[in-house]
Scaffold this motif. Structure first.
Motif, short mmCIF file in Angstrom:
data_model
loop_
_atom_site.label_atom_id
_atom_site.label_comp_id
_atom_site.label_asym_id
_atom_site.label_seq_id
_atom_site.Cartn_x
_atom_site.Cartn_y
_atom_site.Cartn_z
N ALA A 1 -17.10 44.80 -33.85
CA ALA A 1 -16.68 44.75 -32.43
C ALA A 1 -17.26 43.51 -31.75
CB ALA A 1 -17.17 45.99 -31.72
N PRO A 2 -16.50 42.94 -30.82
CA PRO A 2 -17.09 41.80 -30.10
C PRO A 2 -18.24 42.26 -29.21
CG PRO A 2 -14.90 42.30 -29.24
CD PRO A 2 -15.13 43.21 -30.40
N ILE A 3 -19.29 41.47 -29.16
CA ILE A 3 -20.40 41.81 -28.26
C ILE A 3 -20.22 41.07 -26.94
CG2 ILE A 3 -22.02 40.08 -29.20
CD1 ILE A 3 -24.16 42.40 -28.95
N LEU A 4 -19.68 39.86 -27.03
CA LEU A 4 -19.37 39.08 -25.83
C LEU A 4 -17.90 38.69 -25.87
CD1 LEU A 4 -22.27 36.48 -25.46
CD2 LEU A 4 -21.35 37.83 -23.58
N GLU A 5 -17.24 38.77 -24.75
CA GLU A 5 -15.83 38.34 -24.69
C GLU A 5 -15.63 37.47 -23.45
OE1 GLU A 5 -14.44 42.69 -25.38
OE2 GLU A 5 -12.65 41.44 -25.31
N TYR A 6 -14.96 36.38 -23.67
CA TYR A 6 -14.58 35.51 -22.55
C TYR A 6 -13.08 35.67 -22.37
CZ TYR A 6 -18.94 33.46 -24.21
OH TYR A 6 -20.23 33.29 -24.63
N ARG A 7 -12.68 36.17 -21.22
CA ARG A 7 -11.25 36.41 -21.00
C ARG A 7 -10.70 35.48 -19.95
NH1 ARG A 7 -10.50 42.82 -20.90
NH2 ARG A 7 -10.89 43.17 -23.09
N ASP A 8 -9.96 34.50 -20.39
CA ASP A 8 -9.26 33.59 -19.50
C ASP A 8 -10.19 33.05 -18.40
OD1 ASP A 8 -7.00 32.22 -18.92
OD2 ASP A 8 -6.21 33.72 -17.54
N LEU A 9 -11.32 32.52 -18.86
CA LEU A 9 -12.35 32.05 -17.92
C LEU A 9 -12.03 30.68 -17.37
CD1 LEU A 9 -15.87 32.55 -19.55
CD2 LEU A 9 -14.85 33.78 -17.63
N SER A 10 -12.13 30.53 -16.07
CA SER A 10 -12.07 29.20 -15.48
C SER A 10 -13.22 29.08 -14.49
CB SER A 10 -10.74 28.96 -14.75
OG SER A 10 -9.69 28.94 -15.70
N LYS A 11 -13.71 27.87 -14.34
CA LYS A 11 -14.82 27.65 -13.40
C LYS A 11 -14.68 26.28 -12.77
CE LYS A 11 -18.87 28.60 -11.55
NZ LYS A 11 -19.06 29.73 -10.64
N ILE A 12 -14.63 26.27 -11.46
CA ILE A 12 -14.60 25.00 -10.73
C ILE A 12 -15.85 24.97 -9.85
CG2 ILE A 12 -13.36 23.63 -8.98
CD1 ILE A 12 -10.77 24.96 -9.99
N PHE A 13 -16.58 23.88 -9.90
CA PHE A 13 -17.73 23.71 -9.00
C PHE A 13 -17.30 22.89 -7.80
CE2 PHE A 13 -19.83 24.30 -13.15
CZ PHE A 13 -20.70 25.32 -12.83
N PHE A 14 -17.76 23.29 -6.63
CA PHE A 14 -17.45 22.56 -5.40
C PHE A 14 -18.73 21.94 -4.88
CE2 PHE A 14 -14.34 25.91 -5.83
CZ PHE A 14 -13.15 25.25 -5.57
N ARG B 1 -20.27 44.00 -24.47
CA ARG B 1 -19.97 45.32 -25.06
C ARG B 1 -18.85 46.02 -24.29
NH1 ARG B 1 -23.04 46.44 -29.21
NH2 ARG B 1 -25.20 45.76 -29.35
N GLY B 2 -17.82 45.23 -23.99
CA GLY B 2 -16.61 45.79 -23.41
C GLY B 2 -16.64 45.97 -21.90
N ARG B 3 -17.80 45.71 -21.27
CA ARG B 3 -17.87 45.89 -19.81
C ARG B 3 -18.06 44.56 -19.11
NH1 ARG B 3 -21.87 50.58 -19.73
NH2 ARG B 3 -20.57 52.32 -20.40
N PRO B 4 -17.33 44.35 -18.00
CA PRO B 4 -17.51 43.08 -17.27
C PRO B 4 -18.95 42.94 -16.77
CG PRO B 4 -15.57 44.28 -16.48
CD PRO B 4 -16.29 45.20 -17.41
N LEU B 5 -19.49 41.75 -16.91
CA LEU B 5 -20.85 41.49 -16.41
C LEU B 5 -20.80 41.42 -14.89
CD1 LEU B 5 -22.48 38.63 -18.51
CD2 LEU B 5 -23.18 41.02 -18.38
N THR B 6 -21.75 42.09 -14.26
CA THR B 6 -21.77 42.04 -12.79
C THR B 6 -23.08 41.46 -12.27
OG1 THR B 6 -22.51 44.31 -12.80
CG2 THR B 6 -20.16 43.95 -12.41
N GLY B 7 -24.00 41.16 -13.15
CA GLY B 7 -25.27 40.57 -12.71
C GLY B 7 -25.94 39.96 -13.91
N VAL B 8 -27.25 39.75 -13.81
CA VAL B 8 -27.98 39.14 -14.92
C VAL B 8 -27.87 40.03 -16.16
CG1 VAL B 8 -30.25 38.41 -15.74
CG2 VAL B 8 -29.56 37.92 -13.39
#
Ligand SMILES: Nc1ncnc2c1ncn2[C@@H]1O[C@H](COP(=O)(O)OP(=O)(O)OP(=O)(O)O)[C@@H](O)[C@H]1O
Ligand SMILES: [Mg+2]
Length: 263
Positions: A2-15, A68-75
């Motif tokens: 099973a994947p332990i970390l998943e990146y799903r369609d991640l984008s990041k723009i710094f302003f 582990r299948g759950r979105p990260l919401t903090g550290v």
């Protein structure tokens, strides 16, 4: 697996002011549990950003990071992170720096004796025995890296994130530390995500190498490295198949550079 970390369609723009830096663009990838994954790509393509997102130190612009299948919401307290910059605390000795993760929060419940034993064992493991009472300013660059490595291993995390940990070291010491890393990590079933500029290092260590494009960082290529384990970092570059991996990864990087020059 099973994947332990998943990146799903991640984008990041710094302003910054009215300036925008598009760091990551639609990155989708998985890190399998127990996998040793290397990420390579040109400077500024978002590799450190991807690790910061994995550690939950920043939020994606769009998309999700799942642990582990759950979105990260903090550290993300399940990962240990050897950052690109040396962040040992200058006012603490080697042993007090290494002990730090065991003193923070209640991640690891250990008695005082168990804690001391773990700290000593990990300082020995990275070859810093005898330097327990030294301060970071009294260590060489390589020794500081070793201390950082001991500190990140001490609470035996599920996932170790490393951002160019051996980048600034001389070639010989780099090989010694790569060997130590493999000795401590291979066969443990724990996961490693390792950023490097060095293709030989990536192939020597990893089960899989992700090549990122220049900014905005996208996934340019993925290569499975099927070289046998345990690996000998000193001799692996002469192993059959090594040159082919190098050639393919190098051409993926070169392809991106060529493309970047055309636009
Ligand atoms: N906190 C931040 N604020 C503003 N811009 C940032 C921030 N962090 C990163 N960036 C920008 O995002 C881009 C990607 O940065 P990042 O550090 O992830 O690249 P990298 O691939 O790790 O590069 P290198 O190989 O040089 O370490 C860069 O252009 C950088 O200037
Ligand atoms: Mg970086």
């Amino acid at each position: 697996m099973a994947p332990i970390l998943e990146y799903r369609d991640l984008s990041k723009i710094f302003f910054k002011g009215n300036q925008q830096v598009h760091a990551l663009d639609h990155v989708t990838a998985e890190v399998q549990e127990g996998e040793l994954l290397a990420i390579v790509g040109p400077s500024g393509c978002g590799k450190s950003t991807l690790l910061n997102l994995s550690a939950g130190l920043m939020e994606p612009g769009t998309g999700d990071v799942l642990y582990r299948g759950r979105p990260l919401t903090g550290v993300n307290t399940q990962v240990s992170y050897v950052t690109q910059k040396d962040n040992l605390l200058p006012w603490r000795t080697v042993e007090d720096n290494v002990a730090l993760p065991l003193q923070l929060g209640d991640r690891v419940r250990l008695s005082k004796d168990e804690r001391r034993e773990r700290v000593t064992r990990h300082i020995e493991l990275v070859g810093l025995g005898g330097f327990e009472k030294h301060y970071p300013s009294e260590l060489s660059g390589g020794m500081r890296k070793r201390a950082q490595l001991a500190r990140s291993l001490v609470y035996e995390p599920e996932v170790l994130l490393m951002d160019e940990p051996f980048g600034a070291l001389d070639a010989q010491l780099k090989l010694v530390l790569q060997a130590e890393l493999l000795r401590t990590w291979e066969g443990t079933g724990r996961t490693l995500v390792f950023v490097t500029h060095d293709l030989t290092e990536a192939i020597s260590i990893a089960d899989r190498v992700i090549v990122m494009s220049s900014r905005p960082g996208r996934i340019q290529a993925i290569e499975h490295i099927d070289l046998p384990r345990p690996r000998d970092v000193f001799g692996i570059r002469f192993a059959p198949g090594f040159g082919d991996y190098f050639e393919r990864l190098w051409s993926a990087l070169r392809e991106d550079i060529r493309h970047g020059q055309e636009v």
